[in-house]
Design a protein around this motif. Structure first.
Motif, mmCIF file in Angstrom:
data_model
loop_
_atom_site.group_PDB
_atom_site.id
_atom_site.type_symbol
_atom_site.label_atom_id
_atom_site.label_comp_id
_atom_site.label_asym_id
_atom_site.label_seq_id
_atom_site.Cartn_x
_atom_site.Cartn_y
_atom_site.Cartn_z
ATOM 1 N N PRO A 1081 -3.808 4.188 4.443
ATOM 2 C CA PRO A 1081 -2.687 5.012 3.953
ATOM 3 C C PRO A 1081 -3.043 6.481 3.758
ATOM 4 O O PRO A 1081 -2.196 7.350 3.985
ATOM 5 C CB PRO A 1081 -2.324 4.347 2.615
ATOM 6 N N ASP A 1082 -4.281 6.770 3.349
ATOM 7 C CA ASP A 1082 -4.673 8.163 3.122
ATOM 8 C C ASP A 1082 -5.189 8.835 4.388
ATOM 9 O O ASP A 1082 -5.569 9.999 4.367
ATOM 10 C CB ASP A 1082 -5.703 8.265 2.014
ATOM 11 N N ILE A 1131 -2.304 -4.756 8.819
ATOM 12 C CA ILE A 1131 -1.501 -3.810 8.050
ATOM 13 C C ILE A 1131 -2.214 -3.536 6.739
ATOM 14 O O ILE A 1131 -2.802 -4.429 6.125
ATOM 15 C CB ILE A 1131 -0.077 -4.364 7.786
ATOM 16 N N TRP A 1132 -2.213 -2.268 6.331
ATOM 17 C CA TRP A 1132 -2.726 -1.863 5.027
ATOM 18 C C TRP A 1132 -1.587 -1.891 4.010
ATOM 19 O O TRP A 1132 -0.433 -1.650 4.338
ATOM 20 C CB TRP A 1132 -3.281 -0.443 5.074
ATOM 21 N N SER A 1133 -1.952 -2.142 2.771
ATOM 22 C CA SER A 1133 -0.959 -1.976 1.717
ATOM 23 C C SER A 1133 -0.783 -0.484 1.434
ATOM 24 O O SER A 1133 -1.690 0.313 1.715
ATOM 25 C CB SER A 1133 -1.401 -2.710 0.441
ATOM 26 N N PRO A 1134 0.354 -0.062 0.886
ATOM 27 C CA PRO A 1134 0.595 1.374 0.670
ATOM 28 C C PRO A 1134 -0.447 2.042 -0.209
ATOM 29 O O PRO A 1134 -0.739 3.225 -0.039
ATOM 30 C CB PRO A 1134 1.993 1.402 0.029
ATOM 31 N N THR A 1135 -1.033 1.298 -1.160
ATOM 32 C CA THR A 1135 -2.030 1.915 -2.034
ATOM 33 C C THR A 1135 -3.430 1.856 -1.442
ATOM 34 O O THR A 1135 -4.351 2.471 -1.971
ATOM 35 C CB THR A 1135 -2.049 1.214 -3.404
ATOM 36 N N PHE A 1139 -5.534 -5.470 2.485
ATOM 37 C CA PHE A 1139 -5.521 -5.391 3.943
ATOM 38 C C PHE A 1139 -5.174 -6.788 4.447
ATOM 39 O O PHE A 1139 -5.778 -7.773 4.022
ATOM 40 C CB PHE A 1139 -6.901 -4.958 4.439
ATOM 41 N N ALA A 1140 -4.168 -6.903 5.325
ATOM 42 C CA ALA A 1140 -3.729 -8.211 5.801
ATOM 43 C C ALA A 1140 -3.652 -8.212 7.312
ATOM 44 O O ALA A 1140 -3.495 -7.165 7.941
ATOM 45 C CB ALA A 1140 -2.369 -8.571 5.199
ATOM 46 N N CYS A 1141 -3.758 -9.403 7.893
ATOM 47 C CA CYS A 1141 -3.646 -9.511 9.342
ATOM 48 C C CYS A 1141 -2.965 -10.816 9.721
ATOM 49 O O CYS A 1141 -2.986 -11.800 8.972
ATOM 50 C CB CYS A 1141 -5.016 -9.418 10.005
ATOM 51 N N HIS A 1186 5.100 -4.523 -0.435
ATOM 52 C CA HIS A 1186 5.902 -3.709 -1.343
ATOM 53 C C HIS A 1186 5.070 -2.489 -1.742
ATOM 54 O O HIS A 1186 3.839 -2.572 -1.838
ATOM 55 C CB HIS A 1186 6.274 -4.526 -2.588
ATOM 56 N N PRO A 1187 5.717 -1.307 -1.923
ATOM 57 C CA PRO A 1187 4.930 -0.099 -2.238
ATOM 58 C C PRO A 1187 4.009 -0.251 -3.434
ATOM 59 O O PRO A 1187 2.991 0.418 -3.511
ATOM 60 C CB PRO A 1187 6.023 0.956 -2.503
#
Length: 1619
Positions: A1081-1082, A1131-1135, A1139-1141, A1186-1187
């Motif tokens: 995200p960053d 996919i990364w979480s917003p924070t 980390f999920a796949c 979710h954010p």
């Protein structure tokens, strides 16, 4: 084309007239050898080159070889370069043509063409001229004082002025000005003489002004101030001043004549086209002067600045945009005003737009270009037909984008005239920072203006902008730091000496003006007074203007004389130092504002109020004016403030504040503060006087209450404007006009204001314990007036305000700790928010649809429906939803249908959670699409098409929102990148820069979350090494002069993937990367998945010299062992904490990792640790966080959404919902960044879900869920003969239902296991026949609760080669027999079709008839006279039941008119003499053609065979006489003689005709026979089924939803007065 030719003829005529004029001018100049310009003319390079340019143009037009040797050098593309004898270089300038300085554009003259310059006038001539002037004045003055009622006198004044100027014509230095002015006056004399009474009436007032000039000249002559011969330098200066004033009168008169000509001469066609432009009269030049908002510069001030603007204007090599930039109070609008008035004197046509927050149209940036074009059409006639021609080609000119406006309305037409127009067009936009349009802001406007500088050069257009240095505007100019596309002048950085001098001149002038207007008692000021005010004011002109207005007082009432005010002011500021600092000047301005209030309202001691009550009311009015979101006129302001305030009382309260607040003459004109600094002063406690400080929150609460009271007082009935429910007032110009008239009559400006801004005031108020009254008002308003409020918003075009207003208000109230509204009020606000959001297009279509098309479909248990359903006016209670309305709200806020010709491929949500962008593919013949929706309001914003969007390969797109609002898209397989500017609707390619030695693995490419960077894996073509490259998007400036810049992804970092001997299986050099890389995200790292089951994280270096790379912990043993395959998508979480796949084998598993931070050198880097894995039977299509990282949402291929909560090392299933889109797979799912919405995208639909109701709404049992769809979509709907029952059948078998249309209840259910074919009722409605593939069932009696035991079951005939199936059935007229058609499943089997006749009650077979061996079978029909017909692909066979079984063969066989048709409907006429049918067939060119066929059974001849329009996708029947064809969408009349089909217009009701139709599949509408819209159906999906019986309508869609509606007939449209 005719208009273009007409325009060309006009230009040619102008050129011919100019040649004639130049010949006259040459004859006059034969005795001249040289002509030196006068000092006054020579001040400006433009004027210095004017005569030379005329000579150059003369040579070009007359065809001479070279111009005179006494000409100047001119660098203009379309004029030859000429050199002066004295080698002076003059700024480039166009040739001067005085006729073009006025809108008349006439070059005809009544002047003599004498070849010599007149000699000095004789004494007799002089005596005659001055005598004529005196005698004229003696007659004219008395009449002039009486408003010049006599036209002959006004004309004689004109003649006398001409005679005086003829004297000045003989003076060398004044000759040119005098000659030009005389020519203009003589043309006016001819115009007035032959113009008729209307023109003469127009001239009277101008004759009066001219008389004053003549009077001044005669008085100066009598007082020996000027000589009779006008030869001295002083004489010349005074004559020049008179000439300038005369030219102003001439221009004004010409403008009025032009306007008169426009109204009387312009053809109605052109006039109508121009009126289609969205122009603003409130932004016109004179509007600001009327309201005192703007005045011109005082003569002698701002000279350097105006001279610089003149040089830019007259420089033909400089077509850059000019930006006049200045802080508040520095005089930008004053300079723009003067620039506007000066430019026409130089032969320039000026078109201006003065932005103002006071007027809605004047603060809308989309109105600027159309307004400029509209004005040019008046002032420049050759341009007018070109503009009209453009407008005729535009169906909706009001929706052109900004760039389309500029190119189509301005640039392209003027380019075609550029060679014939020897002068520039000045387009001026003042105070651009006052535009607050919500959709398109100033930044893109500036950006596209700068990008068209070269076009401005080609079109001879100069664009001038003035504004404050607002961030958005400054950002637009900032990229052009080299000033190649714009020039600027910063007022607040102007030399202080110049500013001081100008302020001093201004103050001196204003004080002299005060002295003239106040002779008793005398007003005497000194240089010291002027010095004190000037010293204090520098650099703010606003201080000087305010203090002078304060000293002057008002003409009606003043507490103190101007002399007293002057002494008080100078005493207060006498000790002020002369710093020229803006901060110090602002402090002095604060002191001045305090002094104004003290003098207005405090007693002599300066402590107590002079009149406490009046002061309180005045401050209340002032605070209201300051805090209004939109200025109101005195009448509207009085209406808002309450009964104790009237227009006259408000005017009286504000009379002593004339220096800071306007006092309009008209009560409808907005009352406004004269400068924004006054608002800042009163709203800041540290700056305002303690007794006059305005508390924002407190007064906003008062205004909120006032707005609620206005709405509750005014919204007394539904349909406030008396609109006809079935009419769309936006479709025609007459409808728009009528709606505008009704709006003006029924909705006051106060009500409009209250409806738009009540929530804004309430949100800005600070709710305290004392706000109980405000809360009670809100609760009463919510309980009674919500629907009427929305109705008004639709009428005034502000529906997009509704949802944001309520959302913000609900957020405020939910967080309030002091006051809590009732649960019912909060729920009502929530319900109205959902209603508008989910039905935006429906409601916005017509104001009455809030009652007709939205309210009836609300959930029956919702507070809004229960509160309002019984209150709607009976005239609007048109639709009664018998069945199909939900009981409670589900989680679906809105379901958006993607256009039918677009498949959604990918979507992205903007950072502010407001905009949803969907990229879709279209067919191969069209480019792709980018469609935009407003997530907050629910409306569709825009749709862009471009070749760059074309999607050649499925599912390979990635799109992202940039920080500046642009969208970047990536097509991986063909390495195509684009950047779309949404404001400009411009799409640019982005070049991918990569070294030739690299080969890109396209499948790994991924855009960063902000769209600014790109990451991908590459391999070297020689050594086989692999790298990850990070690209950054930049603008590359062209090295070629005049070349355009381009966007490119340039290499930012190379991350080398080195081989590791110790851990070879964990080496990306040895294994392929699976799927796109994943950005953190960053943006600090990217994740790569290798095919052997490892995740590698790569840290992006901070600079080009540092490179970090490391491998995370492997989860091969966990993920591969659990799912038997490698990971597929990540996919990364917003924070960045998770980390999920998704696992790639059937996409059946999900693994979750936590991300810990570890020190790595001087940076913190992520490390992965596996938490858990989930396995599913259904495939996983998308995952999203979710954010807040609390919830992981998994979208399955079975249209389910799982919501999982991560708790430590395990996951808990929170809830599961199903989506109604059963025929399309979920492609994407994402939360909005604010976490309030979950958006799920399929190829054809976008579903927006409310997150709070899904996840965080408390108990599971009370939580609303999404609509649970049927397992199969509806195959058919069938009404019983009386309409009492409705049968619904499913397409692929399952549970079918019988509905009672009066109660909406299901009275019987029955089931089949095979594909449905047909359902039909007996005429007595006691039997129901259900035909499926394998069997025909007969149910009776109807309404029996046991659905598993039909009375009769007929099985299809078994066969050894292929199975047989039923196609259709029909009952005999007396319901005793049933005829069924049966045939082989395989079309080309060669087996015959059979027609069986059974007894209905017993199922006993009576007859079996041979149906031939067609490829396919169709419907059967039984006539009232006993004829049986069977339609198949080879034609129609007819039997006579009375002749069976003796004659089992068909009576006759009608051959099919086309090869292999598919029959859909078959019917006999009531007399059995005719047979009619409908069918469809495949076209050779592709697609389907629907047709109808009618046959005369007596003569056995075809009556007609016609094709029905393709729009009729579902034919439902034919009239008994076969003259009309019925479809779901229209009635078509058939002309049997000509064989043509036409749609019927308004028709009357008959028993056989359907009374309603379905239209507009994207947003379905129910239309009546007159094709008036009864209601709109926003919740339906595509592929709707539609059946009508009388006034009962049944509708179903692909989701399985069924609606049963009872509709009341629409009344005829009302006429006459509004009730």
């Amino acid at each position: 084309m005719q208009r273009l030719k007409a325009s060309s003829k006009k230009v040619s005529k102008w050129a011919e007239e100019k040649v004639s004029t130049l010949k006259t001018s040459r004859n006059r100049s034969t005795s001249r050898t040289s002509l030196q310009p006068s000092p006054l003319v020579d001040e400006h390079p433009y004027n210095a080159g004017r005569l030379a340019n005329n000579e150059a143009e003369e040579a070009a037009l007359l065809g001479s070889g070279t111009p005179s040797q006494t000409t100047a050098k001119v660098e203009r593309p379309d004029i030859p370069v000429i050199t002066v004898n004295d080698q002076r270089t003059v700024d480039n300038a166009p040739p001067y043509d005085p006729a073009w300085s006025s809108p008349s554009h006439s070059r005809k003259t009544s002047r003599s063409t004498s070849s010599a310059i007149p000699s000095s006038p004789t004494p007799s001539v002089l005596q005659h001229a001055w005598a004529l002037a005196k005698s004229t004045l003696q007659t004219a003055l008395p009449l002039g004082l009486a408003a010049a009622e006599s036209f002959p006198i006004a004309k004689s004044v004109l003649g006398a002025v001409v005679e005086i100027l003829k004297i000045a014509e003989n003076v060398q230095s004044s000759r040119r000005k005098a000659v030009e002015t005389i020519e203009e006056l003589e043309r006016i004399m001819a115009t007035v003489e032959g113009g008729g009474e209307r023109v003469q009436e127009l001239w009277k007032e101008h004759g009066l002004c001219l008389m004053r000039i003549l009077e001044g000249l005669v008085q100066m002559r009598d007082q020996d101030i000027i000589s009779a011969t006008l030869t001295s330098a002083d004489d010349q200066g005074r004559v020049d001043e008179a000439v300038v004033k005369i030219n102003t009168i001439v221009r004004t008169f010409h403008l009025q004549i032009a306007l008169q000509t426009f109204d009387n001469v312009m053809d109605s066609d052109s006039k109508r086209e121009l009126e289609r432009l969205p122009y603003s009269t409130d932004a016109a030049y004179g509007k600001g002067r009327q309201s005192r908002k703007r005045t011109p510069c005082l003569d002698g001030t701002r000279k350097e600045i105006l001279d610089e603007l003149d040089r830019w204007l007259t420089n033909w090599s400089d077509f850059r945009v000019f930006w006049l930039n200045g802080m508040a109070g520095t005089g930008k609008s004053t300079i723009a005003d003067s620039f506007t008035t000066r430019a026409p004197a130089k032969g320039v046509v000026v078109s201006s737009f003065f932005c103002s927050r006071d007027y809605e149209s004047a603060r809308d940036i989309t109105h600027i270009i159309p307004t400029l074009a509209y004005q040019l059409a008046f002032d420049f006639p050759p341009y007018r037909p070109l503009l009209v021609n453009v407008l005729k080609k535009e169906a909706h000119p009001a929706v052109l984008t900004l760039e389309e406006q500029l190119i189509k309305l301005i640039i392209d037409p003027l380019k075609s005239l550029s060679q014939q127009t020897p002068f520039p067009m000045l387009l001026l936009a003042d105070a651009l920072d006052e535009c607050d349009n919500l959709r398109i802001h100033s930044l893109p406007f500036i950006r596209f203006l700068l990008s068209h500088v070269d076009d401005f050069r080609s079109a001879h257009v100069k664009f001038f902008i003035s504004s404050r240095p607002a961030h958005e505007i400054s950002a637009g100019f900032r990229p052009d730091w080299s000033l190649t596309q714009h020039d600027h002048l910063i007022l607040h950085e102007a030399p202080l000496l110049d500013v001081r001098r100008d302020i001093l001149l201004y103050v001196d002038f204003k004080l002299k003006e005060i002295a003239t207007n106040n002779p008793h008692p005398p007003f005497i000021f000194t240089a010291d007074h002027v010095e004190v005010i000037t010293r204090t004011a520098v650099p703010l002109f606003i201080f000087a203007s305010t203090v002078c207005a304060f000293i002057a007082g008002t003409s009606t009432r003043s507490r103190r004389s101007p002399m007293e005010q002057l002494e008080r002011v100078t005493t207060a500021f006498i000790s002020t130092a002369s710093s020229g600092d803006a901060i110090q000047a602002t402090k002095a301005l604060d002191v001045l504002y305090q002094r104004i209030f003290v003098e207005a309202f405090l007693a002599a001691d300066g402590k107590d109020y002079d009149d406490a009550e009046q002061t309180r009311d005045a401050l209340f009015v002032v605070a209201t004016i300051l805090l209004l979101s939109q200025p109101l006129g005195l009448s509207a302001l009085a209406d808002l403030l309450g009964a104790s305030f009237t227009s006259d009382r408000i005017r009286s309260l504000l009379i002593d504040l004339h220096a800071v607040i306007t006092d309009p003459d008209d009560n409808s004109e907005p009352v406004r503060i004269l400068h924004a600094s006054f608002q800042d002063h009163l709203l800041t406690s540290s700056r305002a006087h303690p007794k006059f400080y305005v508390d924002r929150a407190e007064h906003h609460a008062i205004l909120a209450m006032r707005c609620l009271q206005v709405m509750m007082r005014s919204l007394v009935k539904d349909n406030i404007c008396g609109l006809f429910p079935g009419r769309n007032y936006h479709e025609t110009s007459d409808g728009k006009k009528e709606l505008a008239e009704r709006r003006a009559q029924c909705i006051s400006p106060t009500l409009e204001y209250a409806c738009q801004f009540w929530a804004e005031h309430l949100v800005k108020a600070q709710l305290t314990a004392a706000s109980v009254g405000l809360l009670e008002g809100l609760q009463k308003f919510a309980a009674v007036y919500l629907l009427r409020w929305v109705e008004v918003l639709v009428i005034i075009g502000s529906l997009d305000r509704a949802v944001p207003m309520v959302t913000e208000l609900r957020t405020l109230l939910s967080k309030s700790k002091t006051l809590q509204p009732s649960d019912s009020s909060m729920q009502l606000l929530s319900d109205i928010e959902r209603l508008v959001y989910g039905s935006y297009e429906v409601i916005n279509d017509s104001p009455t649809h809030i009652y007709v098309s939205a309210l009836p479909f609300l959930p029956r248990q919702s507070i809004l429906y229960r509160t309002y359903a019984g209150r709607v006016s009976p005239k609007l209670n048109i639709v009664d939803v018998i069945s199909g309305a939900p009981e409670t709200w589900d989680a679906t806020l809105r379901r958006i249908n993607v256009p039918s010709d677009v498949d959604a491929v990918s979507f992205v949500i903007s950072r502010d959670s407001r905009t949803l962008a969907c990229h879709g593919r279209t067919n191969k013949h069209r480019p792709g699409s980018l469609i935009l929706w407003d997530v907050v309001s629910g409306r569709r914003i825009d749709a862009l098409e471009d070749e760059l969007f074309r999607n050649q390969f499925d599912m390979t797109w990635d799109i992202a929102f940039r920080a500046d609002g642009r969208i970047v898209g990536l097509s991986r397989r063909d390495l195509r990148i684009w950047c779309a500017d949404l404001h400009l609707r411009r799409v640019e390619p982005v070049r991918l820069v990569v070294a030739s030695r690299y080969m890109i693995d396209w499948s790994t490419l991924a855009l960063s979350t902000d769209g600014s960077r790109l990451a991908g894996a590459v391999a070297t073509t020689t050594q086989g090494e692999r790298d990850i490259i990070i690209w950054c998007m930049r603008t590359i400036t062209s090295d070629v002069p005049g070349g355009s810049n381009e966007l490119a992804m340039t290499t930012e970092h190379y991350l080398h993937l080195s081989s590791s001997a110790e851990n070879s299986e964990d080496d990306l050099c040895q294994a392929s990367i699976c799927g796109p890389l994943a950005w953190s995200p960053d943006g600090s790292s990217v994740a790569a998945l290798c095919e052997v089951g490892h995740v590698h994280l790569y840290l992006i270096p901070r600079n080009a010299t540092t490179s970090y790379s490391f491998s995370s912990s492997s989860y091969k043993d966990i993920a591969t062992a659990a799912c038997g395959d490698e990971p597929f998508r990540t996919i990364w979480s917003p924070t960045g904490e998770y980390f999920a796949c998704i696992h790639s084998r059937n996409h059946s598993g999900v693994s979750m990792f936590s991300v810990d931070s570890t020190a790595y050198g001087d940076r913190r880097v992520p490390q992965l640790q596996k938490i858990y894995s989930l396995q599913f039977v259904e495939g996983v299509h998308a995952i999203t966080f979710h954010p807040g990282d609390i919830c992981l949402t998994i979208a399955h291929s079975t249209f389910k959404l799982d919501f999982w909560i991560t708790e430590g090392d395990r996951a808990t299933l929170l809830t599961t919902i199903e989506l109604p889109d059963r025929e399309d797979e979920i492609q994407h799912a994402a939360y909005t960044p604010d976490g309030t919405r979950l958006i799920v995208c399929t190829h054809r639909h976008i579903t927006i879900l409310d997150v709070d109701s899904l996840v965080w709404s408390g108990e599971q049992s009370k939580r609303p869920t999404a609509v649970t769809p049927s397992t199969s979509s509806i195959h058919d709907l069938c009404f019983s003969p009386s309409g009492r029952f409705l049968a619904t059948t499913l397409r692929s078998g399952g549970q079918h239902m019988l509905w009672d249309t009066q109660t909406g209840h299901v009275v019987q259910r029955f089931r089949t296991d095979h594909v449905m074919r047909q359902v039909l009722f007996s005429k007595g409605e006691d039997k129901l026949v259900v035909v499926s593939d394998d069997e025909t069932r007969v149910y009776f009696p109807l309404g029996a609760s046991d659905s598993s035991n039909p009375a009769l079951v007929i099985k299809a005939t078994p066969h050894a080669i292929t199975s047989f199936h039923f196609a259709s059935a029909a009952l005999s007229p007396d319901d005793t027999f049933i005829v069924v058609s049966e045939g082989p499943q395989r079309p080309k089997s060669g087996l015959p079709w059979s027609i069986f006749i059974y007894y209905v009650n017993t199922g006993q077979e009576l007859h079996r008839l041979e149906g031939g061996t067609p490829r396919s079978g169709g419907p059967v029909s039984w006539s009232s006279e006993g004829l049986i017909a069977f339609a198949s692909s080879d034609g129609i066979r007819v039997w006579n039941f009375a002749e069976l079984p003796q004659k089992s063969s068909c009576s006759f066989h009608l051959e099919s008119p086309h090869q292999w048709p598919k029959f859909t409907y078959l019917s006999f006429s009531p007399t059995s003499e005719r047979l009619a049918c409908t069918y469809y067939r495949q076209r050779r060119s592709g697609g389907i053609q629907f047709s109808a066929w009618s046959f005369d059974l007596i003569s056995r001849s075809t009556i007609y065979q016609v094709d029905v329009p393709h729009a009729a996708t579902e034919m439902t029947g034919i009239s008994p006489d076969a003259s009309e064809i019925y479809t779901e969408q229209a009635i078509y009349a058939v002309d049997s003689e000509s064989g043509t089909v036409s749609m019927l217009g308004a028709t009357t009701e008959t028993d056989s005709r359907p009374r309603y139709f379905l239209s507009n599949i994207e947003y379905p509408s129910v239309l009546d026979l007159q094709r008036r819209r009864v209601c709109r159906l926003s919740a339906l999906a595509r592929k709707s089924r539609f059946r009508v019986h009388g006034h009962t309508v049944a509708i179903s869609d692909e989701s399985g939803r069924i609606l049963i509606l009872h509709i009341k007939p629409l009344p005829p449209p009302s006429t006459g007065s509004i009730r």
